[in-house]
Write an enzyme that holds these catalytic residues in place. Structure first.
Site, PDB file in Angstrom:
ATOM      1  N   ARG A 256       0.826  -1.204   0.000  1.00  0.00           N
ATOM      2  CA  ARG A 256       0.000   0.000   0.000  1.00  0.00           C
ATOM      3  C   ARG A 256       0.864   1.260   0.000  1.00  0.00           C
ATOM      4  O   ARG A 256       1.748   1.416   0.841  1.00  0.00           O
ATOM      5  CB  ARG A 256      -0.957   0.003   1.191  1.00  0.00           C
ATOM      6  CG  ARG A 256      -1.915  -1.183   1.137  1.00  0.00           C
ATOM      7  CD  ARG A 256      -2.789  -1.276   2.363  1.00  0.00           C
ATOM      8  NE  ARG A 256      -3.578  -2.513   2.295  1.00  0.00           N
ATOM      9  CZ  ARG A 256      -4.894  -2.561   2.406  1.00  0.00           C
ATOM     10  NH1 ARG A 256      -5.575  -1.456   2.588  1.00  0.00           N
ATOM     11  NH2 ARG A 256      -5.533  -3.708   2.332  1.00  0.00           N
TER      12      ARG A 256
ATOM     13  N   LYS B 294     -18.108   9.544   7.872  1.00  0.00           N
ATOM     14  CA  LYS B 294     -18.433   9.324   6.462  1.00  0.00           C
ATOM     15  C   LYS B 294     -19.439  10.376   6.005  1.00  0.00           C
ATOM     16  O   LYS B 294     -19.056  11.489   5.689  1.00  0.00           O
ATOM     17  CB  LYS B 294     -18.865   7.889   6.239  1.00  0.00           C
ATOM     18  CG  LYS B 294     -17.708   6.907   6.478  1.00  0.00           C
ATOM     19  CD  LYS B 294     -18.080   5.484   6.258  1.00  0.00           C
ATOM     20  CE  LYS B 294     -16.850   4.574   6.291  1.00  0.00           C
ATOM     21  NZ  LYS B 294     -16.084   4.614   7.552  1.00  0.00           N
TER      22      LYS B 294
ATOM     23  N   THR C 113      -8.419  -6.363   2.524  1.00  0.00           N
ATOM     24  CA  THR C 113      -9.699  -5.652   2.561  1.00  0.00           C
ATOM     25  C   THR C 113     -10.760  -6.412   1.792  1.00  0.00           C
ATOM     26  O   THR C 113     -11.929  -6.464   2.189  1.00  0.00           O
ATOM     27  CB  THR C 113      -9.535  -4.237   1.996  1.00  0.00           C
ATOM     28  OG1 THR C 113      -8.473  -3.569   2.694  1.00  0.00           O
ATOM     29  CG2 THR C 113     -10.806  -3.432   2.158  1.00  0.00           C
TER      30      THR C 113
END
Length: 414
Positions: A23, A247, A362
């Site tokens: 990542r 969010k 994920t």
């Protein structure tokens, strides 16, 4: 002999690099008032952000910014420590009262993140119930899995959204043994919706309590933005609702909303709450302002859903392989970790489009994807540019273009 610790760390990193799933964080500078535009600090170029979880752009809403600014001027920057030692400031009390009102529950409890809310609440609730069995959806978020693992309860996993499989597991457990069913409303990687009504019916039938993660739905669905449970008139059926402020509400933090007794128990026993510095006044004030605004305003949700439908249609016209779903999340399948990273790099470097690759752990290996989250502020021009740019990148990298007509869950479980 001296142990070479660094060699072991390097070997672990080399392994994920060789698999193409190392990542890399792209540094972005958000530009106030211009969401979803940001500036890449690496190239200096402006990019369109397509993977933000600030789904409605509330992180830059004037009402939210004004509330946070006023709170800082009035109360300072920090909270001063944990709520047990330094006291509970008025802004967080107001926030919890607002969250309880939002979800039609007796009480609410705020944590520093949605992850901590799940981990602390689930581990504590299950541990407090003697000989409890937890029934967990196979695609539950890592924070839910961690909370369940850290409890003393037995865990049973049911196939994703498979109500029949869940019932078969419940039927094999003694009726009077404590049971908790943990599941989500909107699953963030596939964009599908959990069968809340059916699961709540099973909970009543088999003497279980329900724990519903609504983090990708609060603010987004329902007449006041309370989530899928509100949209489907099921909030009173769910025992414990967990959500996030990071969010749709555009701030930071997580929470549970439930009975006053459960909140008091978690507040009194959960280490993740007791030993963690509380949210500062500015964040709590901003979150309350955001929730209050979205409880009254439907325009953001309407525009958001319209853009999600438009983007899916544009991608379908280009033959881009997306996972079919009826939520705001648009997962585009690449199915290869290295290609997923290459596609992400090409999009930002050549087309000014920022979207992060989503790889294992994920999502399962072989289901790597680019996950797009359109907002009310993505224009028609931006969406058309994304669709044509994706088609060009797929062709350049030799990624198959095909329309996926079934959900990933259907592919997994037939």
């Amino acid at each position: 002999m001296t142990l070479n610790y660094d060699a072991q760390f390097d070997a672990a990193l080399d392994r994920i690099k060789s698999e193409g799933r190392y990542r890399v964080f792209n540094e972005l500078e958000r530009i106030a008032g211009r969401f979803p535009i940001a500036r890449s600090t690496r190239t200096g170029q402006e990019v369109v952000v397509w993977c933000a979880n600030d789904y409605l752009g509330m992180g830059q809403h004037p009402t939210v910014i004004n509330a946070m600014t006023h709170a800082i001027e009035q109360m300072g920057a920090g909270s001063g420590g944990t709520r047990n030692i330094s006291g509970t400031h008025q802004k967080i009390v107001e926030l919890e009262s607002t969250l309880a009102e939002l979800h039609h529950k007796e009480s609410a409890l705020v944590f520093t993140s949605g992850y901590i809310a799940n981990e602390a609440a689930l581990s504590t609730i299950v541990s407090m119930l003697k000989d409890c069995v937890v029934y967990s959806d196979s695609l539950n978020h890592a924070s839910m899995i961690s909370g369940i693992r850290n409890s003393s309860g037995e865990k049973k996993i049911f196939r994703h959204n498979d109500v029949s499989h869940l019932e078969s597991l419940l039927a094999n457990t003694h009726h009077n043994r404590p049971k908790l069913i943990a599941f989500e409303s909107v699953y963030s990687m596939d964009g599908d919706v959990g069968p809340i009504r059916e699961i709540c019916a099973l909970a009543r039938k088999y003497n279980a309590i329900t724990y519903l993660d609504e983090v990708h739905a609060v603010g987004m669905y329902g007449a006041r933005g309370a989530g899928i449970a509100e949209r489907d008139d099921l909030m009173e059926e769910v025992d414990i609702i967990q959500g996030t402020l990071a969010k749709a509400y555009g701030i930071m933090g997580g929470y549970i909303a439930t009975s006053a007794r459960i909140v008091d128990m978690v507040r009194s026993f959960a280490p993740g709450f007791i030993f963690t510095t509380s949210l500062p006044p500015a964040l709590a004030a901003g979150a309350t302002a955001s929730i209050r605004h979205l409880m009254q305003s439907q325009s953001e949700r309407d525009a958001h859903q319209a853009n999600a439908r438009t983007l899916k249609s544009l991608l379908r016209a280009e033959g881009i392989p997306q996972i079919d779903g009826d939520t705001h999340i648009v997962p585009v399948l690449v199915r290869d970790a290295a290609l997923c990273k290459q596609a992400s790099d090409l999009l930002i470097d050549q087309y000014g489009i920022y979207v992060q690759p989503i790889n294992y752990p994920t999502v399962p290996k072989g289901t790597e994807r680019l996950r797009f989250t359109p907002t009310p502020f993505h224009t028609q021009e931006m969406m058309e540019h994304l669709a044509t740019s994706l088609a060009a990148v797929f062709d350049a990298l030799g990624i198959a273009r095909e329309v996926v007509e079934e959900t990933l869950a259907q592919k997994r479980f037939g």
